[in-house]
Design a protein around this motif. Structure first.
Motif, PDB file in Angstrom:
ATOM      1  N   UNK A 172      14.247  13.158 -22.586  1.00  0.00           N
ATOM      2  CA  UNK A 172      15.341  13.813 -23.300  1.00  0.00           C
ATOM      3  C   UNK A 172      15.012  15.282 -23.524  1.00  0.00           C
ATOM      4  N   UNK A 173      16.051  16.072 -23.802  1.00  0.00           N
ATOM      5  CA  UNK A 173      15.827  17.467 -24.155  1.00  0.00           C
ATOM      6  C   UNK A 173      15.924  17.656 -25.664  1.00  0.00           C
ATOM      7  N   UNK A 174      15.870  18.905 -26.080  1.00  0.00           N
ATOM      8  CA  UNK A 174      15.875  19.219 -27.511  1.00  0.00           C
ATOM      9  C   UNK A 174      17.145  18.736 -28.202  1.00  0.00           C
ATOM     10  N   UNK A 175      18.246  18.713 -27.458  1.00  0.00           N
ATOM     11  CA  UNK A 175      19.537  18.320 -28.034  1.00  0.00           C
ATOM     12  C   UNK A 175      19.786  16.818 -27.984  1.00  0.00           C
ATOM     13  N   UNK A 176      18.865  16.071 -27.413  1.00  0.00           N
ATOM     14  CA  UNK A 176      19.035  14.629 -27.334  1.00  0.00           C
ATOM     15  C   UNK A 176      19.703  14.138 -26.074  1.00  0.00           C
ATOM     16  N   UNK A 177      20.014  15.051 -25.133  1.00  0.00           N
ATOM     17  CA  UNK A 177      20.569  14.619 -23.849  1.00  0.00           C
ATOM     18  C   UNK A 177      19.507  13.867 -23.064  1.00  0.00           C
ATOM     19  N   UNK A 263      13.092  24.316 -26.441  1.00  0.00           N
ATOM     20  CA  UNK A 263      13.960  24.464 -27.596  1.00  0.00           C
ATOM     21  C   UNK A 263      15.414  24.319 -27.202  1.00  0.00           C
ATOM     22  N   UNK A 264      16.269  25.142 -27.804  1.00  0.00           N
ATOM     23  CA  UNK A 264      17.691  25.085 -27.470  1.00  0.00           C
ATOM     24  C   UNK A 264      18.047  26.061 -26.350  1.00  0.00           C
ATOM     25  N   UNK A 265      17.063  26.821 -25.860  1.00  0.00           N
ATOM     26  CA  UNK A 265      17.351  27.871 -24.896  1.00  0.00           C
ATOM     27  C   UNK A 265      17.542  27.343 -23.481  1.00  0.00           C
ATOM     28  N   UNK A 273       7.776  18.935  -3.835  1.00  0.00           N
ATOM     29  CA  UNK A 273       8.135  20.121  -3.043  1.00  0.00           C
ATOM     30  C   UNK A 273       8.291  21.357  -3.916  1.00  0.00           C
ATOM     31  N   UNK A 274       7.448  21.456  -4.958  1.00  0.00           N
ATOM     32  CA  UNK A 274       7.466  22.635  -5.819  1.00  0.00           C
ATOM     33  C   UNK A 274       8.693  22.779  -6.686  1.00  0.00           C
ATOM     34  N   UNK A 275       9.447  21.709  -6.895  1.00  0.00           N
ATOM     35  CA  UNK A 275      10.712  21.805  -7.631  1.00  0.00           C
ATOM     36  C   UNK A 275      10.507  22.249  -9.078  1.00  0.00           C
ATOM     37  N   UNK A 276      11.134  23.358  -9.449  1.00  0.00           N
ATOM     38  CA  UNK A 276      11.261  23.787 -10.846  1.00  0.00           C
ATOM     39  C   UNK A 276      12.689  24.300 -11.012  1.00  0.00           C
ATOM     40  N   UNK A 277      13.493  23.558 -11.796  1.00  0.00           N
ATOM     41  CA  UNK A 277      14.868  23.964 -12.058  1.00  0.00           C
ATOM     42  C   UNK A 277      15.001  24.340 -13.529  1.00  0.00           C
ATOM     43  N   UNK A 278      15.765  25.377 -13.788  1.00  0.00           N
ATOM     44  CA  UNK A 278      15.982  25.837 -15.160  1.00  0.00           C
ATOM     45  C   UNK A 278      17.476  25.853 -15.449  1.00  0.00           C
ATOM     46  N   UNK A 279      17.846  25.440 -16.659  1.00  0.00           N
ATOM     47  CA  UNK A 279      19.249  25.442 -17.047  1.00  0.00           C
ATOM     48  C   UNK A 279      19.466  24.537 -18.224  1.00  0.00           C
TER      49      UNK A 279
END
Length: 392
Positions: A172-177, A263-265, A273-279
């Protein structure tokens, strides 16, 4: 707490020396954590669950005759008091380990209940309020409340020649998703030579049959393994876009491994394969990795102050927003293997915890690196200690 279930005093005579690894961990805070130790064989599954109280410098141990696949912290009210943990077996057992002891339950209709049940290989479990979200093979993504199991899968389309998806819960993320992944492979039954198949004919020689079956397998290998990332909550999922090298991977080893929340940012999704996704789940994700990192297969990620720390099965890296740079613990290995083999990483109170397959863990704080070993009597099988307590 020491509960050896159906222990086998003659294990070494039957199977040779048992050499477990520390292959999974869960951290409630910098005082409490839990570990899974095991060296499972298909004909002799066995897992040790160790729970740790760092302040009291004690371990507690529970032995189960199952191959456990996942362990998570059960959320506490106000994060106070000793935590509970929930673990899931490959076959469908659920173990709740609390300060009061251990409770065992079974997912109905699984091989944990009956050997005659369909084989579903379970992968992950997540506490969702007062319920369990459980993921596994053959389309299994269900939510349990009061012994009632409800299918909550997004049900991505299953087109020829693919199987229904195997599900995995990332976290999960900071928001609970909640972040979940579906993996779909080509169904082998569509590529078997049988009477009525266009390539089949009566009177074929063994060599002809072999060559035709080889053609079918070669055709199957041309179908990529499909991955789908979804976010949200049970009953309200949103599909996210993955890079094509992950979403349709050939060869079939491509995967999505973990999610880390800044955090919330922003959230980070990492994988092979080096995957790093941001969003984030609302606006979507962009791949920010470097082509130079494509040979790295990331399995875990944490935020340490302003850094994103990534782990493969053999190395640690600091990610600068584009490139992953090696990050080597400054410790002298006291026992074999004499190389770092991260199995899980966490950050608690600005301290980095690195758990190692080699039955040890490391802590990086303001004073530097510290190494701790799992007491040998706590990784022995069967358990021969006089108590369930020990200290590193």
């Amino acid at each position: 707490m020491t509960d050896a279930i159906n222990d086998d005093e003659d294990f070494e005579e039957l199977y040779g020396a048992w050499e477990p690894t520390l292959y999974a961990a869960a951290m409630a805070d910098d005082r409490y954590f839990a570990l899974l130790l095991g060296g499972p064989r298909w004909d002799d599954p066995y897992t040790i669950i160790l729970t740790r109280d760092a302040k009291a410098q004690t371990f507690s141990r529970l032995d189960v005759r199952r191959e456990l696949r996942d362990i998570r912290v059960v959320p506490r009210a106000d994060d106070a008091g000793e935590p509970s943990y929930v673990a899931l077996s490959l076959n469908g057992d659920i173990y709740l380990i609390s300060p009061k002891g251990a409770e065992h339950s079974i997912i109905p209709g699984t091989q944990a209940e009956s050997d005659d049940a369909p084989e579903i290989l379970f992968s992950s479990i997540l506490p969702v309020e007062d319920q369990w979200l459980v993921a596994g093979g053959k389309g299994f993504l269900k939510l349990c409340k009061a012994k009632s199991w409800q299918d909550v899968s997004p049900s991505p389309p299953t087109a020829y020649p693919y199987n229904v998806p195997d599900w995995t819960i990332l976290g999960t993320n900071h928001s609970g998703d909640i972040f979940i992944v579906a993996t779909q492979a080509a169904n082998t039954r569509h590529f078997n030579l049988y009477p009525g198949h266009p390539l089949y004919r009566d009177g074929m020689s063994e060599d002809e049959e072999f060559e035709n079956q080889k053609k079918l397998y070669a055709e199957m290998d041309r179908y990529p393994r499909l991955k789908t990332l979804s976010t949200g909550r049970p009953g309200a999922w949103k599909q996210q876009v993955l890079p094509d090298r992950i979403a349709r991977s050939l060869p079939a080893y491509g995967y999505v491994a973990d999610v880390e929340s800044d955090g919330v940012e922003a959230d980070y999704v990492i994988g092979s394969d080096g995957l790093v996704m941001k969003g984030n789940p609302n606006t979507g994700f962009a791949d920010i990795s470097s082509i130079a990192d494509r040979e790295k297969n990331f399995k875990d990620a944490v935020r340490l102050r302003n850094d994103l720390v990534l782990a493969t099965g053999t190395e640690l890296f600091r990610f600068d927003g584009h490139l992953a740079k090696p990050f080597v613990p400054k410790v002298k290995m006291r026992s074999a293997p004499f190389v770092l083999q991260p199995s899980a990483i966490f950050v608690q109170n600005d301290k980095l915890y690195v758990f190692d397959y080699g039955l040890r863990y490391y802590i990086l704080d303001d004073a530097g690196w510290h190494q701790y070993d799992i007491p040998k009597d706590l990784s022995a099988r069967p358990f021969k200690g006089g108590s369930d307590k020990g200290s590193p």
